[in-house]
Design an enzyme around this catalytic site. Structure first.
Site, PDB file in Angstrom:
ATOM      1  N   LYS A 143       0.786  -1.343  -0.038  1.00 26.09           N
ATOM      2  CA  LYS A 143      -0.077   0.052   0.032  1.00 26.09           C
ATOM      3  C   LYS A 143       0.796   1.242   0.023  1.00 26.09           C
ATOM      4  CE  LYS A 143      -3.739  -2.549   2.059  1.00 26.09           C
ATOM      5  NZ  LYS A 143      -4.315  -3.041   3.279  1.00 26.09           N
ATOM      6  N   GLN A 165      -4.637  -1.305   9.285  1.00 26.97           N
ATOM      7  CA  GLN A 165      -4.737  -2.623   8.834  1.00 26.97           C
ATOM      8  C   GLN A 165      -4.941  -3.730  10.050  1.00 26.97           C
ATOM      9  OE1 GLN A 165      -3.206  -3.435   5.693  1.00 26.97           O
ATOM     10  NE2 GLN A 165      -3.868  -5.422   6.045  1.00 26.97           N
ATOM     11  N   ASP A 170     -11.254   2.631   3.929  1.00 30.33           N
ATOM     12  CA  ASP A 170     -11.613   1.133   3.849  1.00 30.33           C
ATOM     13  C   ASP A 170     -13.035   0.869   3.728  1.00 30.33           C
ATOM     14  OD1 ASP A 170      -9.968  -1.160   3.463  1.00 30.33           O
ATOM     15  OD2 ASP A 170      -9.471  -1.177   5.624  1.00 30.33           O
TER      16      ASP A 170
END
Ligand code: NDP
Length: 301
Positions: free
Chosen positions: A59, A103, A126
């Site tokens: 990422k 994450q 997200d």
């Protein structure tokens, strides 16, 4: 869906992910040149889970390659909830950061729900906060989860119009199954969501023109579960020992999906490989979401 039954055409995630990445890169360059706006993505990693480390590195690298501002925060395994929430609050207040990703999974002593809930929904790239999940469920625009959006890009690129198709999603997680089902409803599909309590799952799957597998069980979906001519999107990422007994004995592993690829490819019209399919789309959509969040922060979207 005029396509005949297998052998299936492979839906190559690399092609579509690279295309999306190129679009994002061009848009970042335009935003910098015309508006002095550099989209910024912050990724927070707690602990040293090996798979998470790989995802987080990718990422960071890909956001930099697209010309974005990238900040990776690596926190120790023993980080407290208060420390994590403090970092999220600081990122919420940082004007150089437009997207925040925590994450998952977090170490067991941390409260994932609380960490996600602390993210400003306007920076929730997200798409996991209640606000964005609610917007998706209500059919309103918002920041939607990356992997499900990636599935939809692949379906639209290969099938085109999805109106009226029967879709079956196996899995009902907040991360994949539920949002992908919502997006399929938005695309005017007739959607069934199956899960571990579903009765006669093979029969349910056989109704699907579009079958999305998001289960986390290696090669669970067999060839005779698939309707001839269906499009199969395999979200699963499962590590299994090599078939070759020598490599297996050396402890070597490989990644397989939730679908038995060889069997399914004989029946379906389209199929994503795993790896090489949906997984590649996830980061490209994350970058796209960050660009959207950056534009919204200055009233450009
Ligand atoms: P979860 O474990 O959160 O959810 C799995 C779902 O599958 C649950 O709804 C569960 O049902 C259902 N399920 C489990 N066993 C069965 C069964 N025997 N029959 C029918 N349904 C079953 O997983 P995620 O949604 O987070 O991930 C799914 C897969 O996708 C994993 O392999 C993961 O690694 C992969 N993944 C890939 C990504 C990518 O970028 N490509 C991103 C995210 C995930 P129930 O609710 O009843 O327990």
């Amino acid at each position: 869906m005029a396509e005949s039954a297998g052998p299936a055409k492979i839906i190559d995630g690399k092609i579509y992910a690279e295309r999306l990445h190129a679009q994002v890169t061009a848009e970042v360059a335009r935003l910098k040149a015309e508006h002095g706006l550099t989209p910024g993505l912050a990724v927070v990693l707690v602990g040293d889970d090996p798979a998470s480390q790989i995802y987080v590195r990718s990422k960071g690298e890909q956001s930099k390659a697209a010309g974005m501002h990238s900040a990776t925060h690596r926190l120790a395994e023993q980080t407290t909830q208060a420390e994590l929430l403090g970092l999220v609050a600081a990122l919420n207040a940082d004007p150089a950061i437009h997207g925040i990703l925590v994450q998952l999974p977090l170490p067991k002593h941390l409260d994932e729900r609380a960490a996600i809930a602390a993210i400003d929904p306007a920076k929730d790239v997200d798409g996991l906060t209640m606000i964005n999940a609610g917007r998706l469920a209500s059919g309103l625009p918002g920041l939607y989860p990356c992997t499900p959006v990636g599935c939809m890009v692949l379906l639209r690129e290969t099938i085109g119009d999805l109106t009226g198709l029967r879709a079956v999603v196996v899995g009902r997680s907040m991360l994949v199954g539920r949002p992908v089902a919502q997006l399929l409803i938005q695309a005017d599909c007739t959607v069934t969501v199956a899960h571990s309590r579903t009765r006669d799952l093979p029969a349910v799957c056989r109704e699907a023109d579009i079958l999305v597998a998001a289960v986390g069980r290696p090669r669970m979906i067999r060839g005779d579960w698939i309707k001839p001519g269906a499009a199969v999107i395999d979200v699963g990422i499962n590590r299994v020992p090599f078939d070759d007994p020598v490599k297996a004995a050396q402890g070597k592993t490989k990644v397989v999906g939730d679908v038995h690829f060889k069997e399914a490819a004989k029946v379906a019209a389209w199929i994503t490989p795993a790896p090489g399919g949906v997984g590649l789309m996830t980061v490209a959509v994350l970058l796209q979401n960050t660009v959207t969040a950056a534009k919204q922060s200055v009233g450009l979207a």
